[in-house]
Design an enzyme around this catalytic site. Structure first.
Site, short mmCIF file in Angstrom:
data_model
loop_
_atom_site.label_atom_id
_atom_site.label_comp_id
_atom_site.label_asym_id
_atom_site.label_seq_id
_atom_site.Cartn_x
_atom_site.Cartn_y
_atom_site.Cartn_z
N GLY A 188 0.82 -1.21 0.00
CA GLY A 188 0.00 0.00 0.00
C GLY A 188 0.86 1.26 0.00
N ILE A 230 1.51 3.99 2.25
CA ILE A 230 2.48 4.33 3.30
C ILE A 230 3.40 3.14 3.58
CG2 ILE A 230 2.77 5.29 5.62
CD1 ILE A 230 -0.19 6.26 5.41
N ASP A 288 -4.96 -12.83 3.33
CA ASP A 288 -5.81 -11.95 4.12
C ASP A 288 -5.46 -12.10 5.61
OD1 ASP A 288 -7.86 -10.68 5.48
OD2 ASP A 288 -9.43 -11.40 4.13
N PHE A 299 0.09 -1.81 8.94
CA PHE A 299 -0.59 -0.81 8.10
C PHE A 299 -1.91 -1.34 7.56
CE2 PHE A 299 3.93 0.38 7.37
CZ PHE A 299 3.87 1.74 7.65
N SER A 334 -4.54 7.54 13.42
CA SER A 334 -4.88 8.68 12.57
C SER A 334 -5.27 9.88 13.42
CB SER A 334 -6.07 8.26 11.70
OG SER A 334 -6.63 9.37 11.04
N TYR A 374 -14.86 4.12 10.02
CA TYR A 374 -13.41 4.03 9.81
C TYR A 374 -12.67 4.66 11.00
CZ TYR A 374 -8.73 5.34 8.51
OH TYR A 374 -7.36 5.52 8.54
N LYS A 399 -10.04 3.11 14.32
CA LYS A 399 -8.74 3.57 14.82
C LYS A 399 -8.81 3.79 16.34
CE LYS A 399 -6.67 3.26 10.94
NZ LYS A 399 -5.75 2.15 10.71
N TYR A 441 -1.15 9.58 12.23
CA TYR A 441 -0.75 10.35 11.06
C TYR A 441 -1.72 11.49 10.83
CZ TYR A 441 0.87 5.55 9.92
OH TYR A 441 1.38 4.28 9.95
N PHE A 442 -1.19 12.61 10.38
CA PHE A 442 -2.06 13.70 9.93
C PHE A 442 -2.37 13.44 8.44
CE2 PHE A 442 -3.04 16.37 13.57
CZ PHE A 442 -2.46 15.56 14.52
N ASN A 488 -9.59 12.09 -1.58
CA ASN A 488 -8.61 12.97 -0.91
C ASN A 488 -8.18 14.11 -1.82
OD1 ASN A 488 -7.60 9.96 0.39
ND2 ASN A 488 -8.21 11.62 1.74
N ARG A 509 -18.24 19.67 2.89
CA ARG A 509 -18.44 18.22 2.74
C ARG A 509 -18.89 17.66 4.10
NH1 ARG A 509 -13.30 14.59 0.89
NH2 ARG A 509 -12.55 15.17 2.95
#
Ligand code: NAD
Ligand code: WQD
Length: 347
Positions: free
Chosen positions: A12, A14, A60, A83, A127, A152, A156, A180-181, A202, A298
């Site tokens: 992925g 990151i 998986d 991750f 996050s 989501y 976290k 993470y920002f 994004n 949004r």
């Protein structure tokens, strides 16, 4: 050769950048990914940057028996950087169970395996979403965790709690959560980068796809926020800076420099930029003109957030070094690479 590190979700965005930094620091990297949101040829990109091909296994991480088989044959893993997760905020609202199942089951499988196979160290991808809209800025690691805006985000928050409780109950398990920002940008070599599926949600991928002619215009969501120019403010961080922080976190764990068995760090630059400033920085650094229009807010967006990074600066000896201009330039170079290989990436 230093220790063996498992990077879940390592094909992925990151994860691949982190695999590169780990290999460049001498670590032996094993990647597990089920390719649900990435491509196997990312392994080629990692190899062509580092000269070393990491071992790759496609399965998986929610599959308990496959996880058990994997760890039985890799008992020498020193740390796990976890991750792997589903990360589309909007999709999580429509399919909450997919998110709770994938993000939490895979995490619990990692923790179970750590206890069973005596693997001491876990780095977890958290996050800034856990902070919601903070009352006070910048946000420190002690800022209150607010009710999550999405399933989501909730995975976290719950993930962090699961880790905290597991560390408390097991002397052998240690963990670091990294909040993470907004990660953006690509590796300077342009051999790896972000590959969003479908229409990007994004900002930065939407900007680069618009500049490349794939999208007509960018919608700037909201112009009436209480910010410098009315558009929303975020702390954008270059993915390579973020990746380097993971190597330092691993180093801190394996060298037993942690001050507590469970630690949490903010990873941002400490600077907040508005949507309009990001658009301007893109135009200035690339020379490309962007079509954009200002529309309403949004749903679910917060007004502004940026990190207090002093704890990470002090304790990890880490500081983000790459500025908004290099984030924009590398994102644009990566987008141009994708366009030059359209049939491969956008079939
Ligand atoms: P990504 O989708 O590019 O990478 C995640 C990888 O995990 C993908 O390659 C996917 O195929 C894999 N994966 C997902 N579920 C799996 C499973 N059950 N088994 C095996 N592999 C699986 O996402 P990313 O942007 O690199 O994010 C990495 C982590 O950082 C995620 O946990 C994400 O929630 C977190 N995070 C991301 C951001 C961001 O804006 N990108 C911000 C904060 C936190
Ligand atoms: C940034 C800003 C938008 C697109 C998300 C997740 C968060 C974290 C990072 C994982 C916002 C504005 C965007 C567009 C726009 N991920 N925007 N037009 O929402 O800060 O964070 O990714 O943990 O959990 O929620 O990032 O890039 O979507 O938006 O004006 O077409 O750009 O409104 O202000 P966000 P983003």
């Amino acid at each position: 050769m230093k220790d063996k590190i498992l990077v879940t979700g390592g094909t992925g965005y990151i994860g691949s950048h982190t695999a590169v930094e780990l290999i460049n620091s001498g670590y032996q990297v094993v990647i597990v990914d089920n390719l649900s949101n990435s491509r196997e040829d990312v392994i080629d990109g990692i190899e062509s940057i580092t000269g070393i091909r990491p071992r790759f296994e496609n399965f998986d991480l929610c599959d308990t028996s496959k996880v058990s088989d994997f760890f039985s044959t890799h008992q020498d893993i020193k740390a796990i950087i976890h991750f792997a997760a589903s990360k589309a905020v909007g999709e999580s609202v429509d399919k909450p169970l997919k998110y709770y199942r994938n993000n939490l089951q895979s995490l619990m499988n990692m923790l179970d395996s750590m206890i069973r196979f005596q693997i001491e160290n876990l780095v977890f991808s958290s996050s800034c979403t856990v902070y919601g809209q903070p009352e006070k800025l910048p946000v420190t690691e002690q800022s209150p965790i607010l009710p999550a805006e999405s399933p989501y985000g909730n995975t976290k928050q719950i993930g962090e709690e699961i880790i905290r409780d597991t560390v408390k109950a097991n002397d052998t398990v240690k963990a670091i959560s990294l909040r993470y920002f907004n990660p953006v940008g690509a590796h300077d070599s342009i051999k790896i980068g972000e590959l969003p599926l479908g229409v990007p949600a994004n900002l930065v991928p939407f900007i680069t796809q618009t500049a490349a002619g794939m999208r007509k215009e960018i919608s700037v969501f909201g112009s009436d926020y209480n910010t410098k120019d009315g558009s929303a403010v975020r702390d954008y961080i270059h993915v390579v800076d973020l990746a380097k922080a993971h190597v330092i976190a691993v180093e801190r764990m394996v060298k037993e420099k942690q001050k507590a068995a469970y630690e949490v760090f903010n990873l941002g630059t400490g600077n907040g930029y508005s949507v309009l400033e990001v658009i301007e920085a893109f135009e200035k650094s690339t020379g490309e003109k962007l079509n954009y229009k200002i529309v309403g807010r949004r749903a679910g967006d917060i007004e502004k957030v940026w990190a207090d990074t002093s704890f990470a600066n002090r304790e990890l000896g880490w500081k983000a070094g790459l500025d908004l201009e290099s984030m924009m330039l590398s994102s644009w170079k990566w987008q141009q690479h994708l366009m030059a290989n359209k049939e491969k990436y956008y079939e």
